[in-house]
Design a protein around this motif. Structure first.
Motif, mmCIF file in Angstrom:
data_model
loop_
_atom_site.group_PDB
_atom_site.id
_atom_site.type_symbol
_atom_site.label_atom_id
_atom_site.label_comp_id
_atom_site.label_asym_id
_atom_site.label_seq_id
_atom_site.Cartn_x
_atom_site.Cartn_y
_atom_site.Cartn_z
ATOM 1 N N GLY A 108 0.838 -1.191 0.000
ATOM 2 C CA GLY A 108 0.000 0.000 0.000
ATOM 3 C C GLY A 108 0.876 1.244 0.000
ATOM 4 O O GLY A 108 1.818 1.349 0.785
ATOM 5 N N ILE A 109 0.581 2.174 -0.875
ATOM 6 C CA ILE A 109 1.383 3.393 -1.006
ATOM 7 C C ILE A 109 0.455 4.598 -0.938
ATOM 8 O O ILE A 109 -0.582 4.638 -1.601
ATOM 9 N N ARG A 110 0.843 5.588 -0.151
ATOM 10 C CA ARG A 110 0.073 6.824 -0.071
ATOM 11 C C ARG A 110 1.012 7.989 0.187
ATOM 12 O O ARG A 110 2.212 7.807 0.436
ATOM 13 N N PHE A 111 0.459 9.206 0.136
ATOM 14 C CA PHE A 111 1.204 10.429 0.411
ATOM 15 C C PHE A 111 0.463 11.220 1.489
ATOM 16 O O PHE A 111 -0.774 11.283 1.474
ATOM 17 N N ASP A 112 1.204 11.822 2.398
ATOM 18 C CA ASP A 112 0.589 12.551 3.506
ATOM 19 C C ASP A 112 -0.329 13.677 3.047
ATOM 20 O O ASP A 112 -1.346 13.965 3.684
ATOM 21 N N ASP A 113 0.030 14.335 1.961
ATOM 22 C CA ASP A 113 -0.702 15.532 1.542
ATOM 23 C C ASP A 113 -1.674 15.271 0.410
ATOM 24 O O ASP A 113 -2.048 16.186 -0.321
ATOM 25 N N SER A 114 -2.101 14.020 0.234
ATOM 26 C CA SER A 114 -2.943 13.697 -0.915
ATOM 27 C C SER A 114 -3.848 12.519 -0.595
ATOM 28 O O SER A 114 -3.497 11.639 0.202
ATOM 29 N N SER A 115 -5.009 12.502 -1.248
ATOM 30 C CA SER A 115 -5.906 11.350 -1.123
ATOM 31 C C SER A 115 -5.546 10.241 -2.103
ATOM 32 O O SER A 115 -6.108 9.149 -2.052
ATOM 33 N N THR A 116 -4.610 10.512 -2.991
ATOM 34 C CA THR A 116 -4.199 9.507 -3.972
ATOM 35 C C THR A 116 -3.457 8.372 -3.282
ATOM 36 O O THR A 116 -2.572 8.599 -2.464
ATOM 37 N N LYS A 117 -3.827 7.155 -3.634
ATOM 38 C CA LYS A 117 -3.182 5.987 -3.023
ATOM 39 C C LYS A 117 -3.104 4.862 -4.054
ATOM 40 O O LYS A 117 -3.764 4.902 -5.100
ATOM 41 N N LEU A 118 -2.302 3.884 -3.725
ATOM 42 C CA LEU A 118 -2.084 2.773 -4.643
ATOM 43 C C LEU A 118 -1.966 1.478 -3.851
ATOM 44 O O LEU A 118 -1.222 1.410 -2.868
ATOM 45 N N CYS A 119 -2.700 0.463 -4.296
ATOM 46 C CA CYS A 119 -2.539 -0.886 -3.772
ATOM 47 C C CYS A 119 -1.923 -1.737 -4.880
ATOM 48 O O CYS A 119 -2.381 -1.683 -6.029
ATOM 49 N N ILE A 120 -0.874 -2.484 -4.562
ATOM 50 C CA ILE A 120 -0.241 -3.362 -5.539
ATOM 51 C C ILE A 120 -0.318 -4.793 -5.021
ATOM 52 O O ILE A 120 0.170 -5.092 -3.926
ATOM 53 N N LYS A 121 -0.937 -5.660 -5.800
ATOM 54 C CA LYS A 121 -1.012 -7.076 -5.466
ATOM 55 C C LYS A 121 0.014 -7.842 -6.289
ATOM 56 O O LYS A 121 0.169 -7.574 -7.485
ATOM 57 N N PHE A 122 0.692 -8.790 -5.648
ATOM 58 C CA PHE A 122 1.752 -9.547 -6.296
ATOM 59 C C PHE A 122 1.383 -11.024 -6.357
ATOM 60 O O PHE A 122 0.815 -11.574 -5.399
ATOM 61 N N LEU A 123 1.746 -11.638 -7.464
ATOM 62 C CA LEU A 123 1.513 -13.072 -7.624
ATOM 63 C C LEU A 123 2.629 -13.655 -8.479
ATOM 64 O O LEU A 123 3.065 -13.043 -9.458
ATOM 65 N N MET A 124 3.100 -14.843 -8.107
ATOM 66 C CA MET A 124 4.096 -15.559 -8.898
ATOM 67 C C MET A 124 3.570 -16.954 -9.195
ATOM 68 O O MET A 124 2.910 -17.577 -8.358
ATOM 69 N N ALA A 125 3.895 -17.461 -10.379
ATOM 70 C CA ALA A 125 3.518 -18.824 -10.764
ATOM 71 C C ALA A 125 4.713 -19.512 -11.403
ATOM 72 O O ALA A 125 5.528 -18.885 -12.070
ATOM 73 N N GLY A 126 4.810 -20.823 -11.193
ATOM 74 C CA GLY A 126 5.908 -21.604 -11.740
ATOM 75 C C GLY A 126 6.747 -22.208 -10.639
ATOM 76 O O GLY A 126 6.470 -22.039 -9.440
ATOM 77 N N ASP A 127 7.795 -22.936 -11.002
ATOM 78 C CA ASP A 127 8.642 -23.627 -10.045
ATOM 79 C C ASP A 127 9.429 -22.625 -9.211
ATOM 80 O O ASP A 127 10.288 -21.905 -9.720
ATOM 81 N N GLY A 128 9.125 -22.559 -7.929
ATOM 82 C CA GLY A 128 9.765 -21.617 -7.027
ATOM 83 C C GLY A 128 8.821 -20.557 -6.517
ATOM 84 O O GLY A 128 9.215 -19.726 -5.695
ATOM 85 N N SER A 129 7.558 -20.583 -6.978
ATOM 86 C CA SER A 129 6.616 -19.540 -6.568
ATOM 87 C C SER A 129 6.382 -19.531 -5.070
ATOM 88 O O SER A 129 6.080 -18.487 -4.479
ATOM 89 N N GLU A 130 6.545 -20.712 -4.436
ATOM 90 C CA GLU A 130 6.331 -20.778 -2.994
ATOM 91 C C GLU A 130 7.401 -20.012 -2.210
ATOM 92 O O GLU A 130 7.233 -19.715 -1.032
ATOM 93 N N THR A 131 8.529 -19.654 -2.878
ATOM 94 C CA THR A 131 9.598 -18.909 -2.202
ATOM 95 C C THR A 131 9.465 -17.402 -2.372
ATOM 96 O O THR A 131 10.246 -16.636 -1.805
#
Length: 636
Positions: free
Chosen positions: A527-550
């Motif tokens: 989650g990213i935000r700025f003190d002086d602004s209502s603008t915000k960003l949520c970033i969701k991450f996903l990995m697939a393939g051999d090693g995704s559990e790490t």
């Protein structure tokens, strides 16, 4: 015909205007001039007026209290003399002229013209000392401008003028005896200085020869250093914009002095404007590709270029620029200001496909994508790097250059890890050798697709920097940015047979506040935000393939350099994993503010074997699906 950009009366008018309309810059000029009287100087390039370096009495022009050769080179460009001249025009203090004369004389006493200097040594662009060709070309420009600013002073008598002209002759002969390659930007400044000497010292019998050499070699520089899309071949925002001034001022002076350049030369200058303007973000700073400062407003170059070419459209698209004022005078500069006041600015997406730069814009966002070569010594190992703004907030940023001094910081700021792309096994895409040298092979990027549709921008490119590892790894990146739907997708595909470590990194604006949430491997978000602004960003991450559990999401410390010599910490979002075979990593950016609700992700799937990504979402009561594969983007 004139021997300088402005007459004595025009310079006095410019000084009055400078004090009234650029009061902070005018105060800084006086401060620098007052310190110069004491033989104290700022560290070159930094604009830091809190740290003054005493160089002794008389000034020791070779004293360097740092390990950075740029200090010696910068001090020997004598930029402080411009401020001595401006301060004299504003204040009339004869001590400014005394200091100019003293610094000119002590410099020549300590640094006589090298005799029997081997050609290869003279033209080596990393040569230490004050007679490097670059400093030779730049120094005379400072000398001549300062002399013209102070020309009304009785201290500049016939005896000193004779000394002054002798110094200019020495520099002109040095610049014509040792000609550096016209394929590097240094040569522009060599000939910029030579042309200025020829115009100022027009009574010298060799002045026509100096002018001819400068003219022909400046045209060769244009031919060798501008690519077909009008971008300076170092593929670097800073050096491209600097080249506008370096090519533009001789063009301006040539017209004033009665020896104009060709129409082709002017058209080359005009063509440079497109890239400069494309790189200007909504916050009016320029995306800093390669060795560029983080703070840089390309609109000032548009003002200068428009004034030089007499192009009212370019003038209108610019902004305040004291540099332009001192070159074209108050009347022309006020024309620029009037045009800018009445202009409406609306920039659209712009691509440079032959070079590999893509700038995507819409009502809410600015997205830059780098699929270009590095461009030489001033390039960074940043293939597939992105910079992204949404709602006038810079979320993912380039980090700047910081220093040219050899060491860990120089390597860091040039490294792949310092950019918003993928790093494999902690190595750079191209091997780092030294501050001005990259190893072989150099990473190459390939653009596979670029689309700008009614509801999205899309980029698909790859880079081969990691295919040269003992176990080759391929890297392909998709970036999709919604126009009507607030959504950013960054999908990285990697393929290597053995086990490797990947790092997907995003460098945030220093003012951004970051919070990480990790419920389990499948639910990791930032989650990213700025003190002086209502603008915000949520970033969701996903990995697939051999090693995704790490795969693990962490906050790392990164660095941003606003201007050469300064750096500050910033947060870096890093997704890291051990992998083998074909894998995919996706970052799903969901921005929002008071007027824009966030997209709700209802499902997503990465399929590395098929190289396919599917996203289901809800937005404003509507359900939709995005499917991307190697062949098409299907947004329903």
């Amino acid at each position: 015909m004139s021997d300088f950009y402005l007459s004595a009366d025009e310079l006095q008018q410019a000084a009055l205007y400078y004090q009234e309309h650029f009061p902070e810059e005018a105060r800084n000029s006086v401060t620098i001039a007052n310190r110069a009287i004491l033989n104290e100087f700022i560290v070159p390039y930094t604009n830091d007026l809190t740290n003054w370096i005493p160089l002794g009495t008389p000034v020791d022009w070779l004293h360097n209290p740092t390990n950075d050769l740029e200090f010696t080179w910068g001090i020997n460009r004598h930029w402080h003399m411009l401020d001595l001249g401006k301060a004299y025009l504003m204040k009339g203090n004869p001590l400014y002229v005394t200091t100019f004369i003293d610094h000119y004389r002590t410099w020549r006493e300590q640094n006589p013209v090298p005799i029997h200097l081997p050609y290869d040594e003279a033209v080596f662009f990393q040569k230490p000392g004050p007679w490097r060709l670059l400093e030779t070309g730049l120094r005379v420009q400072s000398w001549i401008a300062a002399y013209k600013y102070m020309e009304s002073s009785p201290q500049l008598d016939d005896a000193f003028r004779a000394e002054f002209l002798q110094g200019l002759e020495e520099h002109a002969e040095f610049l014509t005896n040792y000609l550096g390659s016209t394929e590097i930007n240094h040569a522009i400044m060599h000939m910029q200085g030579l042309f200025m000497i020829a115009a100022f010292y027009k009574e010298h019998p060799r002045s026509p020869f100096w002018r001819q050499v400068a003219t022909e070699r400046l045209e060769l520089c244009l031919l060798h250093q501008l690519n077909e899309e009008g971008i300076q071949v170092e593929l670097n925002t800073h050096y491209h914009n600097a080249s506008i001034e370096m090519f533009g001022t001789p063009y301006l002076l040539a017209g004033i002095s009665g020896h104009p350049f060709s129409a082709w030369y002017g058209e080359c200058l005009r063509n440079m404007a497109a890239f400069t303007e494309a790189m200007i973000r909504p916050d009016h700073q320029s995306t800093g590709i390669g060795d560029s400062d983080w703070l840089s407003d390309g609109r000032q170059r548009l003002t200068l270029l428009g004034a030089i070419l007499g192009d009212e459209d370019l003038m209108a698209r610019g902004t305040d620029s004291s540099e332009c004022l001192w070159l074209v005078g108050v009347a022309k500069y006020e024309q620029c200001v009037r045009l800018q006041a009445g202009a409406s600015r609306s920039l659209t997406s712009r691509t440079f496909p032959q070079t590999g730069y893509y700038v995507m814009r819409d009502e809410k966002q600015y997205l830059f994508f780098d699929a270009a070569p590095m461009g030489g010594a001033h390039g960074h190992a940043d293939a597939l790097n992105i910079e992204w703004m949404w709602n006038n907030r810079l979320f993912f940023t380039d980090t700047g250059r910081y220093t040219y001094e050899e060491g860990q910081w120089r390597h860091y700021f040039k490294s792949t890890r310092a950019h918003n792309t993928i790093t494999i096994d902690g190595t750079d895409q191209t091997p780092y050798v030294s501050t001005q040298q990259w190893g072989e092979p150099e990473a190459e990027a390939t653009t596979h697709r670029y689309e700008s549709q009614a509801n999205y921008h899309f980029m698909d490119a790859s880079q081969d920097g990691y295919t040269h590892l003992p176990d080759p790894v391929s890297h392909r990146r998709w970036v999709l940015a919604g126009k009507s739907v607030p959504l950013l997708l960054v999908v990285d595909w990697l393929d290597g047979k053995k086990t490797h470590t990947l790092e997907q990194r995003f460098h945030l604006h220093p003012d951004a506040l970051l919070v990480l949430r990790k419920e389990d491997q499948a639910k990791q978000r930032a989650g990213i935000r700025f003190d002086d602004s209502s603008t915000k960003l949520c970033i969701k991450f996903l990995m697939a393939g051999d090693g995704s559990e790490t795969f693990e999401l962490t906050e790392q410390v990164g660095w941003v350099s606003e201007i050469y010599g300064s750096k500050s910490e910033t947060a870096v979002i890093q997704g890291k994993a051990e992998f083998s075979g074909k894998v995919g990593v996706v970052a799903i950016g969901l921005p929002a503010d008071e007027s824009e609700e966030a997209v709700k992700v209802t499902g997503c799937a990465l399929e590395p074997e098929q190289m396919r990504f599917t996203l289901d979402y809800e937005y404003r009561g509507q359900e939709a699906r995005i499917v991307i594969d190697e062949h098409q983007v299907d947004w329903k």
